[in-house]
Design a protein around this motif. Structure first.
Motif, short mmCIF file in Angstrom:
data_model
loop_
_atom_site.label_atom_id
_atom_site.label_comp_id
_atom_site.label_asym_id
_atom_site.label_seq_id
_atom_site.Cartn_x
_atom_site.Cartn_y
_atom_site.Cartn_z
N ARG A 138 3.32 6.40 -3.33
CA ARG A 138 2.08 6.21 -4.08
C ARG A 138 2.02 7.14 -5.29
NH1 ARG A 138 2.56 2.32 -1.98
NH2 ARG A 138 1.19 1.15 -0.58
N GLU A 187 6.60 6.80 6.61
CA GLU A 187 5.66 6.67 7.74
C GLU A 187 5.41 8.04 8.39
OE1 GLU A 187 6.73 2.05 9.05
OE2 GLU A 187 7.67 3.72 10.14
N LYS A 194 3.11 10.04 6.16
CA LYS A 194 1.73 9.52 6.23
C LYS A 194 1.06 9.91 7.54
CE LYS A 194 2.73 5.32 4.38
NZ LYS A 194 2.60 3.88 4.29
N SER A 195 1.84 9.99 8.63
CA SER A 195 1.24 10.31 9.94
C SER A 195 0.68 11.74 9.95
CB SER A 195 2.25 10.10 11.07
OG SER A 195 3.23 11.12 11.04
N SER A 234 -0.34 13.13 4.74
CA SER A 234 0.21 13.48 3.43
C SER A 234 0.70 12.20 2.72
CB SER A 234 1.35 14.48 3.66
OG SER A 234 1.83 14.97 2.44
N ILE A 235 0.86 12.29 1.41
CA ILE A 235 1.21 11.08 0.64
C ILE A 235 2.69 11.13 0.22
CG2 ILE A 235 0.61 9.71 -1.41
CD1 ILE A 235 -2.13 11.11 -1.39
N GLY A 283 6.41 2.53 0.37
CA GLY A 283 5.31 3.42 0.75
C GLY A 283 4.96 4.50 -0.27
#
Ligand code: 5MM
Length: 339
Positions: A131, A83, A86-87, A90-91, A129
């Motif tokens: 990817r 998380e 992602k904030s 970035s992946i 999460g």
């Protein structure tokens, strides 16, 4: 464009690259011991959280490769590590191999393991999460190595891994690393890397991999670290580009180099030179571990509480590497240590 093709492009979009923070506990313990910090899950997280929450993540880090322990950890703000990543736009990604082990039949060499139970682990990582994923094969260079067995068996494993990852709707980073240890010259590294890449793409094709939904993470073409002959950045860039043009299918969207023991500046400078002469459709970027983290780790160990200082150093390295993806880096910029 399908989803994995889109993710692959985002990971190495212009100005961005990948932070390889997937050191296994053993490797991380070595890194922390070298700066006299005890290797505990808390300390490993503290250092990583310091990097993952730095401003440089926003503009220059398209993806972060995590290790199993890290992807399951909670940060100080209560967010999970994915998380937090992602904030910053970035992946999150995950290393899914379980390490390079002695290759039966050629015990001086290594085969990367981790295929058993991989389908189930991938489903778990997707839910956490992730990817994209990473699998690293390693090859040594000497007069008799790498053997055909090491080249073939590692390529086969990389292809089986990639097929499972795409089935799980994630992007596989394919990392065949020809190590720079040895006395060999740059031509030998070129020949070995060519054979390794040829075999990898033969196997990836056989396993029906959608190459547009993959990223290649190769070594640059370098002389061995004990070689009598040295090469400048222009020569390294020329040989590296030639090798990739000859052996990597043009459908592959991005090539994110590993640093492999180069200094921070060497890794940045060589990528910059490669991008100066890049006349291919490949986005040429970075997926550095040591070359993004070394100075930041030293600073962090000197004063764990001075998060700003560590982040400033990491921001600078990320920015320098980001500039090198567009051939806009030069040595003078190294003097400006700004966020
Ligand atoms: C970050 O280091 C990764 C290896 O960890 P383990 O050996 O503990 O599994 C490594 O795969 C890394 O992602 C690549 O080699 C690139 O790192 P460098 O430091 O060569 O850029």
């Amino acid at each position: 464009m399908n989803e994995i093709e889109n993710i692959a492009k985002q990971m190495v979009a212009k100005g961005k690259g990948i932070l390889a923070a997937d050191e296994s506990t053993g490797t991380m313990t070595k890194r922390l011991s070298s700066v006299n910090v005890e290797s505990t899950p808390e300390n490993r997280l503290k250092f990583r959280e310091t990097l993952f929450s730095a401003e440089g993540m926003k503009n220059h880090i398209g993806g972060v490769i995590l290790y199993d322990e890290t992807i399951k950890q909670k940060t100080s703000s209560g967010k999970t590590v994915p998380e937090l990543i992602k904030s910053f736009g970035s992946i999150p990604g995950i290393k899914v191999d379980t390490g390079a082990k002695k290759l039966a039949g050629s015990p001086d060499e290594k085969i990367t393991e981790g295929l058993d139970g991989l389908r189930e682990r991938l489903a778990e990582y997707y839910n956490l999460g992730a990817r994209f994923t990473k699998w690293r094969a390693v090859y040594i260079i000497s007069k008799k190595y790498p053997s055909a067995l090491a080249i073939k068996s590692n390529a086969h494993a990389l292809a089986r891994y990639s097929a499972l990852v795409q089935e799980a709707k994630m992007v596989p980073i394919v990392e065949p690393e020809v190590l720079m240890d040895g006395e060999h010259d740059i031509n030998r590294c070129y020949d070995v890397t060519s054979s390794v890449l040829k075999e990898c793409y033969k196997e990836l094709k056989l396993h029906n991999i959608n190459l547009k939904g993959t990223i290649l993470k190769p070594n640059m073409i370098l002389p061995g670290n004990k070689s009598k002959t040295k090469n400048n950045s222009q020569e390294i860039a020329k040989m590296t580009l030639k090798c990739l043009k000859e052996n990597v299918p043009s459908e592959v969207p991005g090539i994110a180099f590993l640093s492999g023991g180069q200094t921070e500046i060497e890794a940045t400078q060589n990528l910059n030179e490669i991008n100066k002469i890049n006349d291919t459709s490949f986005l040429m970027s970075f997926s550095y571990g040591r070359a993004l983290q070394q100075s930041a780790l030293k600073s962090w160990a000197r004063d764990i509480k001075d998060i700003n200082k560590t982040q400033k150093i990491f921001n600078h390295r990320s920015k320098m590497n980001g500039l090198s993806t567009s051939a806009k880096w030069n040595l003078n910029l190294e003097k400006q240590l700004t966020a």
